[in-house]
Design an enzyme around this catalytic site. Structure first.
Site, short mmCIF file in Angstrom:
data_model
loop_
_atom_site.label_atom_id
_atom_site.label_comp_id
_atom_site.label_asym_id
_atom_site.label_seq_id
_atom_site.Cartn_x
_atom_site.Cartn_y
_atom_site.Cartn_z
N HIS A 174 116.88 49.64 -3.59
CA HIS A 174 117.45 50.46 -5.06
C HIS A 174 117.46 51.91 -4.70
CE1 HIS A 174 113.11 50.33 -6.57
NE2 HIS A 174 113.80 51.42 -6.85
N ASP A 204 114.22 43.59 -2.37
CA ASP A 204 114.09 44.99 -2.87
C ASP A 204 114.02 45.95 -1.51
OD1 ASP A 204 114.81 47.36 -4.13
OD2 ASP A 204 113.00 47.26 -5.27
N SER A 313 108.95 55.44 -5.42
CA SER A 313 109.64 54.16 -5.08
C SER A 313 110.20 54.33 -3.72
CB SER A 313 110.88 53.97 -6.03
OG SER A 313 111.16 52.59 -5.54
#
Length: 372
Positions: A174, A204, A313
């Site tokens: 993402h 992911d 992230s």
């Protein structure tokens, strides 16, 4: 016969007879042998050769000279040296034992004169820094990069982990999904352009490659199956664009079912400028930090209370040996569920990371560009 008077203990003095008559010879330097009295008419002289002296009264064969008086043997010269030699031997033995003991202790404790610079086998943390947050941060920070992805929805910032010296970097899907260009900044400040090699939205995960990179420091991938609740961990990333930020905490839970959006086409990445909510995920049927959309994926995550914020992230969750045990992927922010953005809410100590064993099992797929 006239008795000769002499002091006790001295040899007798014999008189001379007539003019020029020779005196008796001087006494010998040793005590003459004395005859052994036997029966009348028989005199036996002691002999040193088993009785070869005369025994018929005529003195045939004559008496043997007695053996010379025993002399006190001279003390051997090396006897005086024995204490010195003994002390030297003891000193040498003590030195050998002492050196051997020190060697054994070094082998048992793993300490040596260069232990401060030696590296623990299979890890990136030196012996002297093992088990410290500062040691882990110093060792692993050069392997963590900042990723800036530009898309039609705006620009998002995330993090990544260098896994090969020629520039392979692992991050979250993402973070780079839908990006038209990707810029990667090392801890040294050097910037590279990167290309997407492969993506796996179901997990992911994504793999990108820096153009023209070589000789980069690489991270060590650990074993997430050995992670236990309560283990101390360190998180490194670029929250809010603050490159190389280090936070620490513990593993607070394992195998959390976390649901995140598969695609980032609407600008849901970190610091997105497209007006959408940021870093959305779902847990226990509830959505956090924004709407995950219709396309989602669920994975088992490591839960940590190490502070994570937008920009972490794709960064690393690290154990105290300097090994990567997870890729940070989501965080919970209580206030954001009420409508405010996660960037303003910040971390409340509930972060989630994809186990590194999931990454290792997926690397071949990512390298082949066969992500689903």
């Amino acid at each position: 016969m006239t008795e000769s008077q002499r002091p006790s203990g001295e040899y007798p003095m014999y008189p001379s007879y007539g003019n020029g008559d020779a005196a008796y010879p001087p006494p010998p330097s040793y005590q003459p042998a004395q005859p052994i009295a036997t029966g009348p008419g028989t005199t036996v002289w002691p002999s040193g050769n088993g009785g070869s002296g005369g025994n018929d009264g005529n003195g045939a064969g004559g008496p043997d000279f007695p053996p010379p008086a025993p002399q006190e043997p001279a003390a051997p010269r090396n006897r005086a040296r024995r204490p010195v030699a003994l002390l030297a031997a003891v000193a040498i033995a003590a030195a050998i034992v002492g050196g051997g003991t020190a060697t054994v202790i070094e082998q048992l404790t793993g300490n040596s004169s260069n232990s401060a610079s030696s590296v623990i086998p299979g890890t990136t943390v030196s012996q002297s820094s093992k088990g410290t947050v500062s040691g882990v941060a110093k060792a692993v920070s050069p392997m963590i990069v900042e990723i800036n992805a530009t898309s039609t929805a705006g620009e998002s910032t995330g993090s990544g982990v260098v896994i090969t010296s020629d520039g392979e970097v692992v991050t979250n899907n993402h973070v780079i999904s839908g990006a038209s260009s990707i810029k990667v900044t090392l801890s040294t400040g050097k910037t590279y352009t990167a290309d997407v090699v492969g993506t796996d939205p179901d997990k992911d995960l994504a793999l990108i490659k820096l153009r023209g990179a070589s000789g980069l420091k690489t991270a060590t991938l650990g074993d997430s199956s050995q992670v236990a609740v309560g283990d101390q961990v360190v998180a490194i990333g670029s929250p809010e664009g603050l490159t190389g930020t280090v936070t620490s905490g513990i593993v607070s839970a394992l195998d959390r079912d976390v649901t995140v959006a598969k695609e980032d086409g609407s600008g849901q990445g970190q610091n997105g400028q497209g007006g959408a909510e940021q870093w959305p995920f779902e847990f226990g049927g509830r959505q956090f930090n924004g709407d995950t959309g219709e396309s989602t994926t669920t994975y088992k995550a490591i839960q940590t209370d190490a502070s994570l914020n937008p920009g972490n992230s794709g960064g690393a969750l690290i154990n105290m040996n300097g090994e990567i045990i997870g890729i940070n992927s989501a965080m919970y922010s209580a206030s954001s569920s009420g409508g405010s953005s996660s960037s303003s809410a910040g971390s409340v100590g509930l972060g989630f990371a994809i186990p590194v064993n999931t990454l290792k099992a997926d690397l071949d797929t990512l390298r082949a560009g066969n992500g689903s």
